[in-house]
Design an enzyme around this catalytic site. Structure first.
Site, PDB file in Angstrom:
ATOM      1  N   TYR A 179       0.844  -1.198   0.000  1.00  0.00           N
ATOM      2  CA  TYR A 179       0.000   0.000   0.000  1.00  0.00           C
ATOM      3  C   TYR A 179       0.879   1.247   0.000  1.00  0.00           C
ATOM      4  CZ  TYR A 179      -3.400   3.534   1.431  1.00  0.00           C
ATOM      5  OH  TYR A 179      -4.179   4.663   1.492  1.00  0.00           O
ATOM      6  N   LYS A 183       1.100   4.401  -2.779  1.00  0.00           N
ATOM      7  CA  LYS A 183       0.920   5.802  -2.427  1.00  0.00           C
ATOM      8  C   LYS A 183       2.189   6.619  -2.701  1.00  0.00           C
ATOM      9  CE  LYS A 183      -2.610   5.604  -2.424  1.00  0.00           C
ATOM     10  NZ  LYS A 183      -3.745   6.435  -2.898  1.00  0.00           N
ATOM     11  N   THR A 216     -12.801   5.944   6.685  1.00  0.00           N
ATOM     12  CA  THR A 216     -13.495   5.560   5.464  1.00  0.00           C
ATOM     13  C   THR A 216     -13.646   4.043   5.437  1.00  0.00           C
ATOM     14  OG1 THR A 216     -11.567   5.169   4.040  1.00  0.00           O
ATOM     15  CG2 THR A 216     -12.262   7.453   4.331  1.00  0.00           C
TER      16      THR A 216
END
Length: 322
Positions: A179, A183, A216
């Site tokens: 991840y 990014k 989120t």
């Protein structure tokens, strides 16, 4: 010597300038940061194209938005960033100028899996999908009014690196590490895009944003096992709400002060919470050589080549954003 502009204290969505007449594409707009971004842009007059890979969830989001904002100029189109065929089909179907592209969609820390074209899912979705989409829409963006590309990254890019010798994680994979790689790639891409746009005098802004630690569905839809349980707790105890987290990309998408090459993130401690301000990327993510290497690789993997016109006066001097 001019003084760099500052973000007004506690900038909110109420500060968004009138967006009437602008067409804005928001990827991953069916929930979370993407939904709030689409809603607030529509509230301020934009024609917003929401994208979602799941038509059922996308349709529910569109109905919800129309319920909140009757008469809003919004539409839904299918886009699966993990499938380059879907990316091309989406881009081919757009036949009008695009003023803003918000590269918001992403996946976070799932078990190792591959995209349709065989790329590690996080790198393929979060970086390669958006790289291809931006390149395919560049001509439409050039025809836009005050056009810009907003790429949404994460503070975890500071822990990232590009595993050029193991991009798909076949030898060694960790959900968090890959991840962070995706990014980190977002930052390298957005800054290199800014350099290339400036050098060719193309009037499109490439702006970075990150939401800090915002609650989120990414933290629950990707991770599994213990990691998912931990993130569920930290979401409840430490994260800021998605309404505040979305302000950073809204500022990047709409503020006249969000120049190309700038990076917008929360003003709180460790950039975890707060209202938008100008922040700095990890120093290694500003390295042009690494960015060029990733760019060349991304063009080869996606088959999307960017066509930058040669500036008639030659190479334009690039002034880094403050």
């Amino acid at each position: 010597m001019t003084t760099a502009p500052t973000v007004p204290d506690r900038w909110t969505a109420d500060h968004i300038p009138d967006q009437t007449g602008r067409t804005i594409v928001v990827t991953g707009a069916n929930s979370g940061l993407g939904y709030v971004t689409a809603r607030e842009l529509a509230r301020h007059g934009a024609h917003v194209i929401l994208t979602a890979r799941n038509t059922g969830k996308g349709g529910a989001a569109l109905d919800r938005l129309r319920g909140e904002l009757p008469g809003a100029a919004v539409e839904l189109r299918t886009l699966d960033l993990a499938d380059l065929d879907s990316v091309r089909a989406f881009a081919d179907a757009l036949d009008a100028p695009v003023d803003v592209l918000v590269n918001n969609a992403g996946i976070m820390m799932p078990p190792r899996s591959l995209t349709k074209q065989g790329f590690e899912a996080q790198f393929g979705t979060n970086h390669l999908g958006h790289f291809a989409l931006t390149g395919l829409l560049l001509e439409r963006l050039r025809a836009g009014r005050d056009p810009r590309v907003v790429t949404v990254t994460s503070t975890l890019h500071k822990n990232g690196a590009i595993h050029f010798d193991d991009l798909d994680g076949a030898r060694s994979y960790s959900p968090r590490g890959f991840y962070a790689q995706s990014k980190y790639a977002n930052v390298l891409f957005a800054l290199e895009l800014d350099r290339r746009l400036r050098a060719s005098a193309v009037p499109v802004r490439s702006v970075l944003a990150h939401p800090g630690y915002s609650a989120t569905n990414l933290q629950s839809s990707g991770p599994t096992g213990l990691l998912r349980a931990i993130l569920k707790v930290t979401n409840r105890l430490l994260a800021q709400d998605v309404e505040t987290g979305a302000l950073n990309q809204l500022y990047a998408a709409t503020s006249p002060h969000a120049r190309g090459g700038r990076f917008i993130g929360p003003d709180g401690r460790n950039e975890a919470k707060g209202h938008p301000t100008f922040v700095r990327p990890a120093a290694s993510a500003t390295d042009p050589e690494t960015a060029r290497r990733l760019w060349d690789l991304s063009e080869r993997l996606t088959g999307v080549r960017y066509d930058f016109p040669r500036h008639p006066a030659g190479v334009v001097a690039v002034t880094p954003a403050v």
